[in-house]
Design a protein around this motif. Structure first.
Motif, PDB file in Angstrom:
ATOM      1  N   PRO A 145       6.271  -4.510 -36.905  1.00  0.00           N
ATOM      2  CA  PRO A 145       5.550  -3.324 -36.427  1.00  0.00           C
ATOM      3  C   PRO A 145       6.083  -2.004 -36.965  1.00  0.00           C
ATOM      4  CG  PRO A 145       6.019  -4.821 -34.611  1.00  0.00           C
ATOM      5  CD  PRO A 145       6.771  -5.328 -35.795  1.00  0.00           C
ATOM      6  N   GLN A 146       7.366  -1.972 -37.344  1.00  0.00           N
ATOM      7  CA  GLN A 146       7.951  -0.755 -37.907  1.00  0.00           C
ATOM      8  C   GLN A 146       8.352  -0.936 -39.368  1.00  0.00           C
ATOM      9  OE1 GLN A 146       7.881   2.040 -36.503  1.00  0.00           O
ATOM     10  NE2 GLN A 146       8.008   1.851 -34.284  1.00  0.00           N
ATOM     11  N   GLN A 147       7.979  -2.094 -39.956  1.00  0.00           N
ATOM     12  CA  GLN A 147       8.341  -2.365 -41.345  1.00  0.00           C
ATOM     13  C   GLN A 147       7.117  -2.406 -42.255  1.00  0.00           C
ATOM     14  OE1 GLN A 147      10.776  -5.949 -39.935  1.00  0.00           O
ATOM     15  NE2 GLN A 147      11.742  -5.454 -41.874  1.00  0.00           N
ATOM     16  N   ASP A 148       6.163  -3.268 -41.909  1.00  0.00           N
ATOM     17  CA  ASP A 148       4.998  -3.503 -42.756  1.00  0.00           C
ATOM     18  C   ASP A 148       3.976  -4.237 -41.892  1.00  0.00           C
ATOM     19  OD1 ASP A 148       3.126  -4.244 -44.642  1.00  0.00           O
ATOM     20  OD2 ASP A 148       4.524  -5.375 -45.920  1.00  0.00           O
ATOM     21  N   ILE A 149       2.781  -3.672 -41.797  1.00  0.00           N
ATOM     22  CA  ILE A 149       1.782  -4.176 -40.858  1.00  0.00           C
ATOM     23  C   ILE A 149       0.570  -4.702 -41.621  1.00  0.00           C
ATOM     24  CG2 ILE A 149       0.378  -3.611 -38.835  1.00  0.00           C
ATOM     25  CD1 ILE A 149       2.859  -1.019 -39.679  1.00  0.00           C
ATOM     26  N   PRO A 150       0.417  -6.028 -41.787  1.00  0.00           N
ATOM     27  CA  PRO A 150      -0.735  -6.593 -42.482  1.00  0.00           C
ATOM     28  C   PRO A 150      -2.032  -6.394 -41.695  1.00  0.00           C
ATOM     29  CG  PRO A 150       1.099  -8.150 -42.469  1.00  0.00           C
ATOM     30  CD  PRO A 150       1.437  -7.048 -41.501  1.00  0.00           C
ATOM     31  N   ALA A 151      -3.149  -6.647 -42.387  1.00  0.00           N
ATOM     32  CA  ALA A 151      -4.487  -6.502 -41.801  1.00  0.00           C
ATOM     33  C   ALA A 151      -5.434  -7.416 -42.575  1.00  0.00           C
ATOM     34  CB  ALA A 151      -4.942  -5.045 -41.884  1.00  0.00           C
ATOM     35  N   PRO A 152      -6.679  -7.569 -42.121  1.00  0.00           N
ATOM     36  CA  PRO A 152      -7.625  -8.417 -42.867  1.00  0.00           C
ATOM     37  C   PRO A 152      -8.066  -7.777 -44.176  1.00  0.00           C
ATOM     38  CG  PRO A 152      -8.349  -8.053 -40.587  1.00  0.00           C
ATOM     39  CD  PRO A 152      -7.262  -7.079 -40.860  1.00  0.00           C
ATOM     40  N   ASP A 153      -8.447  -8.618 -45.106  1.00  0.00           N
ATOM     41  CA  ASP A 153      -9.021  -8.171 -46.376  1.00  0.00           C
ATOM     42  C   ASP A 153     -10.016  -9.265 -46.783  1.00  0.00           C
ATOM     43  OD1 ASP A 153      -8.416  -5.899 -48.482  1.00  0.00           O
ATOM     44  OD2 ASP A 153      -8.717  -7.707 -49.659  1.00  0.00           O
ATOM     45  N   VAL A 154     -10.329  -9.331 -48.052  1.00  0.00           N
ATOM     46  CA  VAL A 154     -11.268 -10.343 -48.547  1.00  0.00           C
ATOM     47  C   VAL A 154     -10.751 -11.739 -48.199  1.00  0.00           C
ATOM     48  CG1 VAL A 154     -12.379 -11.319 -50.600  1.00  0.00           C
ATOM     49  CG2 VAL A 154     -12.019  -8.843 -50.426  1.00  0.00           C
ATOM     50  N   SER A 169       5.457 -13.627 -33.874  1.00  0.00           N
ATOM     51  CA  SER A 169       5.974 -13.479 -32.515  1.00  0.00           C
ATOM     52  C   SER A 169       6.841 -14.673 -32.114  1.00  0.00           C
ATOM     53  CB  SER A 169       4.814 -13.322 -31.522  1.00  0.00           C
ATOM     54  OG  SER A 169       4.094 -12.132 -31.751  1.00  0.00           O
ATOM     55  N   MET A 170       6.394 -15.895 -32.443  1.00  0.00           N
ATOM     56  CA  MET A 170       7.179 -17.090 -32.118  1.00  0.00           C
ATOM     57  C   MET A 170       8.516 -17.084 -32.856  1.00  0.00           C
ATOM     58  SD  MET A 170       5.477 -18.720 -29.854  1.00  0.00           S
ATOM     59  CE  MET A 170       4.974 -17.066 -29.303  1.00  0.00           C
ATOM     60  N   ASN A 171       8.504 -16.597 -34.094  1.00  0.00           N
ATOM     61  CA  ASN A 171       9.728 -16.607 -34.894  1.00  0.00           C
ATOM     62  C   ASN A 171      10.750 -15.578 -34.419  1.00  0.00           C
ATOM     63  OD1 ASN A 171       8.841 -18.705 -36.489  1.00  0.00           O
ATOM     64  ND2 ASN A 171       8.129 -17.409 -38.155  1.00  0.00           N
ATOM     65  N   VAL A 172      10.298 -14.488 -33.796  1.00  0.00           N
ATOM     66  CA  VAL A 172      11.244 -13.473 -33.317  1.00  0.00           C
ATOM     67  C   VAL A 172      11.506 -13.607 -31.822  1.00  0.00           C
ATOM     68  CG1 VAL A 172      10.619 -11.852 -35.139  1.00  0.00           C
ATOM     69  CG2 VAL A 172       9.454 -11.704 -32.926  1.00  0.00           C
ATOM     70  N   GLY A 173      10.772 -14.499 -31.149  1.00  0.00           N
ATOM     71  CA  GLY A 173      11.046 -14.778 -29.751  1.00  0.00           C
ATOM     72  C   GLY A 173      10.441 -13.814 -28.756  1.00  0.00           C
ATOM     73  N   MET A 174       9.404 -13.082 -29.178  1.00  0.00           N
ATOM     74  CA  MET A 174       8.721 -12.185 -28.249  1.00  0.00           C
ATOM     75  C   MET A 174       7.326 -11.895 -28.791  1.00  0.00           C
ATOM     76  SD  MET A 174      10.453  -8.497 -29.067  1.00  0.00           S
ATOM     77  CE  MET A 174      10.361  -7.771 -30.736  1.00  0.00           C
ATOM     78  N   THR A 175       6.391 -11.613 -27.896  1.00  0.00           N
ATOM     79  CA  THR A 175       5.041 -11.279 -28.328  1.00  0.00           C
ATOM     80  C   THR A 175       5.012  -9.855 -28.854  1.00  0.00           C
ATOM     81  OG1 THR A 175       4.008 -12.787 -26.763  1.00  0.00           O
ATOM     82  CG2 THR A 175       2.647 -10.983 -27.594  1.00  0.00           C
ATOM     83  N   SER A 176       4.529  -9.714 -30.087  1.00  0.00           N
ATOM     84  CA  SER A 176       4.460  -8.397 -30.716  1.00  0.00           C
ATOM     85  C   SER A 176       3.069  -8.224 -31.298  1.00  0.00           C
ATOM     86  CB  SER A 176       5.525  -8.272 -31.819  1.00  0.00           C
ATOM     87  OG  SER A 176       5.430  -7.022 -32.460  1.00  0.00           O
ATOM     88  N   THR A 177       2.178  -7.597 -30.532  1.00  0.00           N
ATOM     89  CA  THR A 177       0.802  -7.440 -30.999  1.00  0.00           C
ATOM     90  C   THR A 177       0.700  -6.474 -32.169  1.00  0.00           C
ATOM     91  OG1 THR A 177       0.409  -5.716 -29.341  1.00  0.00           O
ATOM     92  CG2 THR A 177      -0.163  -7.977 -28.738  1.00  0.00           C
ATOM     93  N   GLY A 178       1.661  -5.546 -32.299  1.00  0.00           N
ATOM     94  CA  GLY A 178       1.578  -4.520 -33.334  1.00  0.00           C
ATOM     95  C   GLY A 178       1.997  -4.957 -34.716  1.00  0.00           C
ATOM     96  N   VAL A 179       2.335  -6.235 -34.903  1.00  0.00           N
ATOM     97  CA  VAL A 179       2.779  -6.694 -36.224  1.00  0.00           C
ATOM     98  C   VAL A 179       1.627  -6.772 -37.211  1.00  0.00           C
ATOM     99  CG1 VAL A 179       2.538  -9.162 -35.707  1.00  0.00           C
ATOM    100  CG2 VAL A 179       4.184  -8.412 -37.442  1.00  0.00           C
ATOM    101  N   VAL A 180       0.393  -6.936 -36.727  1.00  0.00           N
ATOM    102  CA  VAL A 180      -0.788  -6.924 -37.585  1.00  0.00           C
ATOM    103  C   VAL A 180      -1.871  -6.111 -36.887  1.00  0.00           C
ATOM    104  CG1 VAL A 180      -0.328  -9.189 -38.642  1.00  0.00           C
ATOM    105  CG2 VAL A 180      -1.774  -9.043 -36.602  1.00  0.00           C
ATOM    106  N   THR A 181      -2.858  -5.673 -37.642  1.00  0.00           N
ATOM    107  CA  THR A 181      -4.045  -5.050 -37.062  1.00  0.00           C
ATOM    108  C   THR A 181      -5.273  -5.852 -37.500  1.00  0.00           C
ATOM    109  OG1 THR A 181      -4.239  -3.510 -38.929  1.00  0.00           O
ATOM    110  CG2 THR A 181      -3.022  -2.747 -36.975  1.00  0.00           C
ATOM    111  N   GLY A 182      -6.409  -5.505 -36.919  1.00  0.00           N
ATOM    112  CA  GLY A 182      -7.613  -6.291 -37.190  1.00  0.00           C
ATOM    113  C   GLY A 182      -7.658  -7.571 -36.379  1.00  0.00           C
ATOM    114  N   LYS A 183      -6.949  -7.584 -35.235  1.00  0.00           N
ATOM    115  CA  LYS A 183      -6.876  -8.772 -34.379  1.00  0.00           C
ATOM    116  C   LYS A 183      -8.115  -8.872 -33.492  1.00  0.00           C
ATOM    117  CE  LYS A 183      -3.209  -7.092 -32.421  1.00  0.00           C
ATOM    118  NZ  LYS A 183      -3.106  -5.844 -33.202  1.00  0.00           N
ATOM    119  N   PRO A 184      -8.325 -10.029 -32.869  1.00  0.00           N
ATOM    120  CA  PRO A 184      -9.359 -10.113 -31.838  1.00  0.00           C
ATOM    121  C   PRO A 184      -9.096  -9.088 -30.734  1.00  0.00           C
ATOM    122  CG  PRO A 184      -8.598 -12.314 -32.439  1.00  0.00           C
ATOM    123  CD  PRO A 184      -7.673 -11.341 -33.120  1.00  0.00           C
TER     124      PRO A 184
END
Length: 423
Positions: A145-154, A169-184
């Motif tokens: 969330p503070q490094q690089d935030i992916p999103a949808p593309d083609v 989130s599973m790999n860091v042990g906490m739910t982090s919704t801000g790691v990507v955008t374009g989510k449901p």
């Protein structure tokens, strides 16, 4: 021009196009030009191998990428593309255009991009999920969330983003919704995100039409690409009274001088997966797309579509770049000579990353805005950014693209200068 040994030397490659665009803006950067090589070198380029167990038990390997072009103004921001034509050269260029785009629209992000060389249509849903999760794990050390935030593309969508968010989130042990955008939406996505890029194309087109004295009522529009960007832009122009007379996707090129029923075409595309066979227009050849008379041309497919040859054929008053890098530099020159106004990708299609920024902010605060609030904020930011670029264009007597790069690169290189070099 500084060459990099690990990318294509083709002068028409996307990265070469980016380098040419940087060269063109140098005369307008003053003392900041000392830092211009920052724009010619991505900060970080990661190539990953993605082994995938297929449903039939076999194992295939796919090549994936994540490139962070520049992080001087904030964390990286940029989509993930699943497409058989994904290469390091293209991902580097797309990440660089994201750097410029975020700075041109004045968002607190740097530029990044990612992708996998794969045709997602050839994978089952479970194969696609396993591919996405392994890719996310492979690039997991450089996103966040503070490094690089992916999103949808083609080739990617909210479901892919949900898998990426869950894996990280599973790999860091906490739910982090801000790691990507374009989510449901129910996983922290933002209202208005799906249509944001196409809406931005329409908003910049409306402002540009006013500037050049073009009435949108009954204006003729041609659109290349009928995905989220092209279909939404076509729909909004149609609703504003314009006529969408020519439409092209990978399957067909359609023309109807009285105007294509865009709503009906969207329903057809949803039912059949393409626009081919639509009964409300005449099918013409792929090459004839560039020769159809119109007022507004919207390339909203892939990069490198407007070549010098097609630029000479165009019969239009403005080009709205819904795609990233659709116009080659020599074609740009031809369009300028022909007095065809080009609204460059780095501002024209910035609606998507702008609402992605809104989503990121909402995820941090866990407070979400209505779609009307999202659209109002988006429209205001897009209009103000484009008018500032128009002002710079008139001040320097240059094209909108060069003006956009001048505004953006000044912001990027000022940040680079003020942050200094470490150590």
């Amino acid at each position: 021009m500084t060459a990099l040994s690990y990318v294509s030397e083709d002068k028409h490659s996307p990265w070469a196009t980016h380098l040419a665009q940087v060269d063109r803006v140098l005369p307008y950067l003053g003392e900041l030009s000392r830092w211009a090589d920052t724009l010619r070198h991505p900060k970080r380029a990661l190539i990953v191998d993605i082994p995938l167990e297929m449903d039939d038990g076999s194992v295939r390997h796919f090549e994936g990428y994540r490139v962070q072009h520049n992080l001087s103004r904030g964390p990286g921001k940029g989509g993930v593309r699943f497409h058989p034509d994904v290469t390091l050269d293209k991902v580097m260029a797309l990440s660089a255009w994201m750097t410029v785009k975020c700075a041109a629209i004045n968002l607190p992000f740097g530029g990044a991009k990612g992708g996998i060389r794969v045709d997602p249509r050839e994978l089952s849903k479970k194969e696609l999920e396993r591919l996405t999760r392994r890719y996310t794990s492979e690039i997991g050390s450089i996103i966040g969330p503070q490094q690089d935030i992916p999103a949808p593309d083609v080739g990617t969508n909210p479901q892919v983003m949900a898998w990426m968010m869950d894996t990280w989130s599973m790999n860091v042990g906490m739910t982090s919704t801000g790691v990507v955008t374009g989510k449901p939406i129910h996983l922290g996505g933002s209202l208005g995100r799906v249509k944001a890029t196409g809406r931005g194309v329409f908003v910049t087109g409306k402002v540009t039409a006013q500037r050049i004295g073009l009435e949108l009522e009954n204006a003729r529009v041609a659109v290349q690409g009928f995905g989220n960007v092209g279909s939404v832009a076509a729909e909004l122009f149609s609703q504003s009274g314009a006529r969408v007379v020519t439409m092209q996707d990978h399957s067909a090129t359609l023309h109807h001088s009285a105007g294509i029923d865009v709503a009906a075409l969207i329903r057809w595309q949803q039912q059949h997966g393409s626009i081919a066979g639509f009964h409300g227009a005449t099918t013409i050849s792929h090459e004839a797309f560039w020769e159809q008379s119109c007022d507004i041309l919207i390339p909203a497919a892939l990069e490198g579509q407007i070549t010098a040859e097609s630029a000479r054929k165009l019969v239009c008053r403005m080009v709205l770049e819904g795609a990233n890098g659709p116009t080659l530099p020599e074609a740009d020159d031809i369009l300028t000579q022909r007095n065809i106004t080009v609204v460059p990708d780095v501002i024209c299609n910035a609606g998507g990353v702008t609402v992605s920024y809104f989503e990121w902010v909402q995820d941090f605060s866990s407070f979400f805005w209505s779609e009307d609030e999202i659209n109002a904020r988006l429209d205001k930011i897009m209009e103000q950014a484009l008018l500032a670029i128009w002002q710079k264009s008139e001040q320097l007597a240059v094209s909108l693209r060069t003006a956009a790069y001048a505004v953006a690169c000044e912001r990027i290189l000022t940040a680079r200068k003020e942050r200094g070099l470490y150590p």
